[in-house]
Design an enzyme around this catalytic site. Structure first.
Site, mmCIF file in Angstrom:
data_model
loop_
_atom_site.group_PDB
_atom_site.id
_atom_site.type_symbol
_atom_site.label_atom_id
_atom_site.label_comp_id
_atom_site.label_asym_id
_atom_site.label_seq_id
_atom_site.Cartn_x
_atom_site.Cartn_y
_atom_site.Cartn_z
ATOM 1 N N LYS A 173 -18.502 11.333 -32.024
ATOM 2 C CA LYS A 173 -18.043 10.590 -30.839
ATOM 3 C C LYS A 173 -19.201 10.371 -29.845
ATOM 4 C CE LYS A 173 -15.530 9.168 -27.340
ATOM 5 N NZ LYS A 173 -15.153 7.770 -27.213
ATOM 6 N N LYS A 242 -21.118 11.754 -18.189
ATOM 7 C CA LYS A 242 -20.831 13.028 -18.870
ATOM 8 C C LYS A 242 -21.131 12.897 -20.370
ATOM 9 C CE LYS A 242 -16.894 13.381 -20.586
ATOM 10 N NZ LYS A 242 -15.605 13.521 -21.264
HETATM 11 P P1 NAD Z 1 -8.416 10.744 -16.857
HETATM 12 O O1 NAD Z 1 -9.154 11.396 -15.760
HETATM 13 O O2 NAD Z 1 -7.699 9.463 -16.580
HETATM 14 O O3 NAD Z 1 -7.345 11.768 -17.489
HETATM 15 C C1 NAD Z 1 -7.543 13.155 -17.563
HETATM 16 C C2 NAD Z 1 -6.279 13.830 -17.079
HETATM 17 O O4 NAD Z 1 -6.443 15.243 -17.193
HETATM 18 C C3 NAD Z 1 -5.972 13.526 -15.592
HETATM 19 O O5 NAD Z 1 -4.650 13.045 -15.448
HETATM 20 C C4 NAD Z 1 -6.168 14.882 -14.915
HETATM 21 O O6 NAD Z 1 -5.307 15.083 -13.802
HETATM 22 C C5 NAD Z 1 -5.843 15.836 -16.058
HETATM 23 N N1 NAD Z 1 -6.352 17.178 -15.848
HETATM 24 C C6 NAD Z 1 -7.534 17.570 -15.283
HETATM 25 N N2 NAD Z 1 -7.632 18.893 -15.254
HETATM 26 C C7 NAD Z 1 -6.500 19.376 -15.821
HETATM 27 C C8 NAD Z 1 -6.000 20.687 -16.086
HETATM 28 N N3 NAD Z 1 -6.710 21.767 -15.773
HETATM 29 N N4 NAD Z 1 -4.778 20.808 -16.665
HETATM 30 C C9 NAD Z 1 -4.044 19.712 -16.987
HETATM 31 N N5 NAD Z 1 -4.459 18.441 -16.759
HETATM 32 C C10 NAD Z 1 -5.671 18.287 -16.193
HETATM 33 O O7 NAD Z 1 -9.465 10.551 -18.030
HETATM 34 P P2 NAD Z 1 -9.318 9.624 -19.342
HETATM 35 O O8 NAD Z 1 -10.101 8.379 -19.131
HETATM 36 O O9 NAD Z 1 -7.900 9.565 -19.763
HETATM 37 O O10 NAD Z 1 -10.164 10.499 -20.382
HETATM 38 C C11 NAD Z 1 -9.660 11.696 -20.951
HETATM 39 C C12 NAD Z 1 -10.630 12.134 -22.034
HETATM 40 O O11 NAD Z 1 -10.698 11.125 -23.062
HETATM 41 C C13 NAD Z 1 -12.064 12.331 -21.527
HETATM 42 O O12 NAD Z 1 -12.653 13.399 -22.206
HETATM 43 C C14 NAD Z 1 -12.733 11.010 -21.887
HETATM 44 O O13 NAD Z 1 -14.132 11.166 -22.022
HETATM 45 C C15 NAD Z 1 -12.042 10.687 -23.195
HETATM 46 N N6 NAD Z 1 -11.982 9.266 -23.534
HETATM 47 C C16 NAD Z 1 -11.660 8.319 -22.597
HETATM 48 C C17 NAD Z 1 -11.609 6.985 -22.970
HETATM 49 C C18 NAD Z 1 -11.268 5.886 -21.973
HETATM 50 O O14 NAD Z 1 -11.526 4.720 -22.286
HETATM 51 N N7 NAD Z 1 -10.697 6.189 -20.827
HETATM 52 C C19 NAD Z 1 -11.862 6.598 -24.309
HETATM 53 C C20 NAD Z 1 -12.139 7.583 -25.238
HETATM 54 C C21 NAD Z 1 -12.203 8.931 -24.851
#
Ligand code: NAD
Length: 303
Positions: A173, A242
């Site tokens: 990834k 990150k």
């Molecule tokens: P986001 O910030 O929208 O979602 C993360 C969620 O986790 C938030 O709702 C936050 O409140 C919650 N959270 C934080 N700490 C927490 C805890 N201790 N307990 C429970 N919930 C908690 O981020 P995202 O864009 O949805 O990304 C999530 C993951 O997926 C990341 O690792 C990101 O790198 C990866 N990712 C994102 C994308 C994208 O396009 N957005 C694509 C592929 C991978």
């Protein structure tokens, strides 16, 4: 009776994945620290909202995660109120981009405590999560992968088995995201120059997309979010920084020298320093626009 799974982290990516699981007949126990993230699920049939990761894991055999940072993963899984505290026998599937080191550590610690772990990061963004067309890069015990491949196929159209060691999914990834970050930063830079040279940005993109410079930014992110000025792809600059830093950490750990990545990482660092961290990652184009004194928006000549 329908199957039950847990889902921790119902943010931009997690929420649409949960909606797909619900649509496929699963009951889902969810947990998020943000009330705004949980609110759309309140009162929905099939959803149980839990107060801690431990409470989620106490009710289900499988817990999926979509969390922002490596340290969040460690806390949610191994912290005092974490998934592991619910006891042995459960399986944790991490779809977040957590980095290879954190993934290896979590896999080893869960194994020692009698829980199972699949490292399963995803690519394809929010649109892919909504449509169930994500790529999923899975690493872990092959029998465990076989058992959960069906579940992963609900969130991803292309589910790949990468290797037996947790962390290998993350490595794949990070390789992908380093390349994606390079394409977006480099395309922003060259499109600012093309626009400054007086070329209509949409015409420049059309040319790139049938020429040798085409890439994921010219084909997808620029037409959807830069040319239109919407900047709403659904992934933050902070999270991209990150990911590219985690790539560099991985290369460093393996003593593989890098030349191109450090320059790209610096572009994302500068974007954060200039206040773009909480903005959509396509807004890195705005930074280059400002430097060039142009706007990369559609203005094709009629006729
Ligand atoms: P986001 O910030 O929208 O979602 C993360 C969620 O986790 C938030 O709702 C936050 O409140 C919650 N959270 C934080 N700490 C927490 C805890 N201790 N307990 C429970 N919930 C908690 O981020 P995202 O864009 O949805 O990304 C999530 C993951 O997926 C990341 O690792 C990101 O790198 C990866 N990712 C994102 C994308 C994208 O396009 N957005 C694509 C592929 C991978």
């Amino acid at each position: 009776m329908s199957d039950r799974v847990g889902f921790i982290g119902v943010g931009r990516m997690g929420a649409p994945m949960v909606r797909r699981l619900l649509a496929h007949g699963y009951e889902v126990c969810i947990r998020d620290v943000s009330e705004a993230a949980v609110a759309p699920f309140r009162g929905q049939p099939g959803v149980t909202i839990c107060g801690s990761p431990r409470e989620v894991a106490g009710q289900v055999p499988v817990v999926l995660l979509s969390l922002p940072l490596p340290k969040t993963l460690l806390d949610v899984v191994l912290g005092p109120d974490g998934v592991a505290a619910a006891g042995p026998g459960r399986c944790v599937i991490d779809t977040s981009t957590s980095g290879a080191r954190a993934s290896r550590a979590v896999g080893a610690e869960l194994g020692a405590k009698g829980l199972q772990f699949l490292d399963a990061p995803v690519s394809g963004g929010v649109p892919g999560a909504e449509k169930g067309t994500l790529s999923v890069m899975v690493a872990g015990d092959p029998a465990l992968y076989d058992r959960h491949k069906g579940l992963l196929s609900i969130i991803g159209k292309n589910v790949f088995y990468v290797g037996a060691e947790p962390g290998q999914g993350q490595a794949m990834k990070l390789v992908n995201n380093m390349l994606s970050a390079t394409a977006l930063a480099a395309t922003s830079e060259v499109m600012a120059v093309a626009t400054k040279a007086g070329i209509a940005p949409d015409v420049a993109l059309d040319i790139l997309n049938v020429s040798s410079g085409r890439n994921s930014a010219t084909q997808d992110k620029f037409p959807k979010d830069v040319i239109t000025g919407t900047f709403s792809y659904g992934f933050l600059v902070d999270l991209m920084l990150k990911d590219v830093k985690l790539f560099e950490e991985l290369a460093d750990e393996m003593r593989v020298p890098t030349l191109v990545s450090p320059a790209v990482i610096n572009a994302w660092r500068v974007a954060v320093a200039q206040g773009y961290g909480p903005k959509d990652f396509t807004a890195i184009a705005e930074m280059f626009e400002r430097w060039a004194g142009v706007e990369i928006r559609a203005r094709r000549r009629e006729g």
